[in-house]
Design a protein around this motif. Sequence first.
Motif, PDB file in Angstrom:
ATOM      1  N   MET A  13      38.809  35.934  33.566  1.00 12.60           N
ATOM      2  CA  MET A  13      39.953  35.121  33.987  1.00 12.60           C
ATOM      3  C   MET A  13      40.310  34.179  32.839  1.00 12.60           C
ATOM      4  SD  MET A  13      38.604  34.008  37.786  1.00 12.60           S
ATOM      5  CE  MET A  13      36.820  34.100  37.635  1.00 12.60           C
ATOM      6  N   LYS A  17      45.125  38.527  29.907  1.00 10.40           N
ATOM      7  CA  LYS A  17      45.399  39.961  30.147  1.00 10.40           C
ATOM      8  C   LYS A  17      46.840  40.221  30.601  1.00 10.40           C
ATOM      9  CE  LYS A  17      42.024  39.475  32.731  1.00 10.40           C
ATOM     10  NZ  LYS A  17      41.161  39.450  33.889  1.00 10.40           N
ATOM     11  N   ASP A  36      46.192  42.668  40.209  1.00  9.26           N
ATOM     12  CA  ASP A  36      46.196  41.546  41.165  1.00  9.26           C
ATOM     13  C   ASP A  36      47.561  41.403  41.849  1.00  9.26           C
ATOM     14  OD1 ASP A  36      43.571  40.848  40.708  1.00  9.26           O
ATOM     15  OD2 ASP A  36      44.036  39.214  39.332  1.00  9.26           O
ATOM     16  N   ILE A  47      45.762  36.106  46.652  1.00  9.40           N
ATOM     17  CA  ILE A  47      44.345  36.471  46.505  1.00  9.40           C
ATOM     18  C   ILE A  47      43.421  35.471  47.208  1.00  9.40           C
ATOM     19  CG2 ILE A  47      42.511  36.710  44.751  1.00  9.40           C
ATOM     20  CD1 ILE A  47      44.621  38.223  43.074  1.00  9.40           C
ATOM     21  N   PHE A  59      38.417  42.007  49.237  1.00  7.15           N
ATOM     22  CA  PHE A  59      39.278  42.017  48.051  1.00  7.15           C
ATOM     23  C   PHE A  59      38.883  43.169  47.130  1.00  7.15           C
ATOM     24  CE2 PHE A  59      39.802  40.956  43.544  1.00  7.15           C
ATOM     25  CZ  PHE A  59      41.183  40.850  43.492  1.00  7.15           C
ATOM     26  N   ARG A  60      37.577  43.346  46.917  1.00 11.51           N
ATOM     27  CA  ARG A  60      37.105  44.410  46.007  1.00 11.51           C
ATOM     28  C   ARG A  60      37.499  45.797  46.542  1.00 11.51           C
ATOM     29  NH1 ARG A  60      36.861  41.579  41.695  1.00 11.51           N
ATOM     30  NH2 ARG A  60      35.473  39.814  41.813  1.00 11.51           N
ATOM     31  N   THR A  80      44.005  44.106  34.464  1.00 13.88           N
ATOM     32  CA  THR A  80      43.110  44.155  35.626  1.00 13.88           C
ATOM     33  C   THR A  80      42.566  42.760  35.962  1.00 13.88           C
ATOM     34  OG1 THR A  80      41.236  44.594  34.178  1.00 13.88           O
ATOM     35  CG2 THR A  80      42.375  46.515  35.097  1.00 13.88           C
ATOM     36  N   GLY A  81      42.043  42.613  37.156  1.00 16.45           N
ATOM     37  CA  GLY A  81      41.346  41.384  37.531  1.00 16.45           C
ATOM     38  C   GLY A  81      39.979  41.358  36.828  1.00 16.45           C
ATOM     39  N   GLY A  82      39.486  40.146  36.591  1.00 11.24           N
ATOM     40  CA  GLY A  82      38.256  39.993  35.810  1.00 11.24           C
ATOM     41  C   GLY A  82      37.027  40.687  36.377  1.00 11.24           C
ATOM     42  N   GLY A  83      37.047  40.966  37.692  1.00  6.57           N
ATOM     43  CA  GLY A  83      35.853  41.546  38.307  1.00  6.57           C
ATOM     44  C   GLY A  83      35.943  43.055  38.511  1.00  6.57           C
ATOM     45  N   ARG A 120      42.474  30.965  41.724  1.00  8.12           N
ATOM     46  CA  ARG A 120      41.365  31.900  41.603  1.00  8.12           C
ATOM     47  C   ARG A 120      40.196  31.435  42.482  1.00  8.12           C
ATOM     48  NH1 ARG A 120      43.437  31.657  35.890  1.00  8.12           N
ATOM     49  NH2 ARG A 120      43.939  33.788  35.276  1.00  8.12           N
ATOM     50  N   PRO A 121      39.944  32.180  43.560  1.00  6.39           N
ATOM     51  CA  PRO A 121      38.948  31.732  44.539  1.00  6.39           C
ATOM     52  C   PRO A 121      37.569  31.500  43.934  1.00  6.39           C
ATOM     53  CG  PRO A 121      39.968  33.815  45.218  1.00  6.39           C
ATOM     54  CD  PRO A 121      40.578  33.445  43.930  1.00  6.39           C
ATOM     55  N   LEU A 122      37.188  32.306  42.954  1.00  4.86           N
ATOM     56  CA  LEU A 122      35.829  32.172  42.418  1.00  4.86           C
ATOM     57  C   LEU A 122      35.639  30.869  41.641  1.00  4.86           C
ATOM     58  CD1 LEU A 122      35.098  35.836  41.189  1.00  4.86           C
ATOM     59  CD2 LEU A 122      34.307  34.718  43.275  1.00  4.86           C
ATOM     60  N   ARG A 139      28.944  39.389  33.083  1.00  2.00           N
ATOM     61  CA  ARG A 139      29.954  40.428  32.873  1.00  2.00           C
ATOM     62  C   ARG A 139      30.187  40.845  31.430  1.00  2.00           C
ATOM     63  NH1 ARG A 139      34.688  38.277  36.948  1.00  2.00           N
ATOM     64  NH2 ARG A 139      33.548  38.521  38.913  1.00  2.00           N
TER      65      ARG A 139
HETATM   66  C1  S3P Z   1      38.580  37.736  39.595  1.00  2.00           C
HETATM   67  C2  S3P Z   1      39.623  37.610  38.695  1.00  2.00           C
HETATM   68  C3  S3P Z   1      41.011  37.436  39.135  1.00  2.00           C
HETATM   69  C4  S3P Z   1      41.229  38.051  40.519  1.00  2.00           C
HETATM   70  C5  S3P Z   1      40.224  37.510  41.493  1.00  2.00           C
HETATM   71  C6  S3P Z   1      38.781  37.802  41.070  1.00  2.00           C
HETATM   72  C7  S3P Z   1      37.212  37.871  39.055  1.00  2.00           C
HETATM   73  O1  S3P Z   1      41.906  38.047  38.208  1.00  2.00           O
HETATM   74  O2  S3P Z   1      41.146  39.440  40.452  1.00  2.00           O
HETATM   75  O3  S3P Z   1      40.440  36.135  41.614  1.00  2.00           O
HETATM   76  O4  S3P Z   1      36.319  38.346  39.794  1.00  2.00           O
HETATM   77  O5  S3P Z   1      37.000  37.542  37.863  1.00  2.00           O
HETATM   78  P1  S3P Z   1      42.229  37.466  36.737  1.00  2.00           P
HETATM   79  O6  S3P Z   1      41.142  37.921  35.824  1.00  2.00           O
HETATM   80  O7  S3P Z   1      43.546  38.087  36.386  1.00  2.00           O
HETATM   81  O8  S3P Z   1      42.315  35.990  36.858  1.00  2.00           O
END
Ligand code: S3P
Length: 173
Positions: A13, A17, A36, A47, A59-60, A80-83, A120-122, A139
């Motif tokens: 995040m 990207k 996302d 999200i 979410f995953r 893509t999202g960070g996870g 970003r919830p995390l 990661r």
């Molecule tokens: C996440 C990253 C977010 C989004 C979600 C979870 C992560 O995307 O998919 O909040 O697990 O790192 P970005 O990387 O675009 O912020």
Amino acid sequence: MSLYQQIVLIGPMGAGKSTVGRLLAHALSLPFKDSDHIIEAKTGADIRWIFDVEGEEGFRNRESAILEELMTRTPLVLATGGGIVLRESNRDLLQCADAIIYLTTELEYLIQRTLKDKKRPLLQVDNPEAKILALMHQRDPIYRSVATHVVVTDKRSPKWVVRDILSILQPGK
Ligand code: S3P
């Protein structure tokens, strides 16, 4: 026409990207997709709501379904999202891409860019810095194992990052 029909950007995040992906897609005349944004559009919710109501697992699941759909469709530049790299099945799908670019940044810049983040919830925790550190610790090796190229963004403008990526993808051009 570009030799590259599917380019995926992975990374933490705040690495840039989405911004870089949009510019890169424009430079290569490829459609741009952001996993996302597609998840939010399909769900009709943001999200944070998805995490609140369905949990990270929910979410995953949505993320994996979207990735499967996108990777069977060419061409695209995908942010893509960070996870996204956490699930093995996602990593397998990502291997369909012609290039997987890991956008990485010094921790201090990641922290700066996500400091006041409310989306970003995390990162909605007491100590977001520690969380970012822990996520990168977990990661970074995964991003590196999946990536075909690693590009450092740091303080550079997205335009310069795109130039770097283009010179990797189209050497001699
Ligand atoms: C996440 C990253 C977010 C989004 C979600 C979870 C992560 O995307 O998919 O909040 O697990 O790192 P970005 O990387 O675009 O912020």
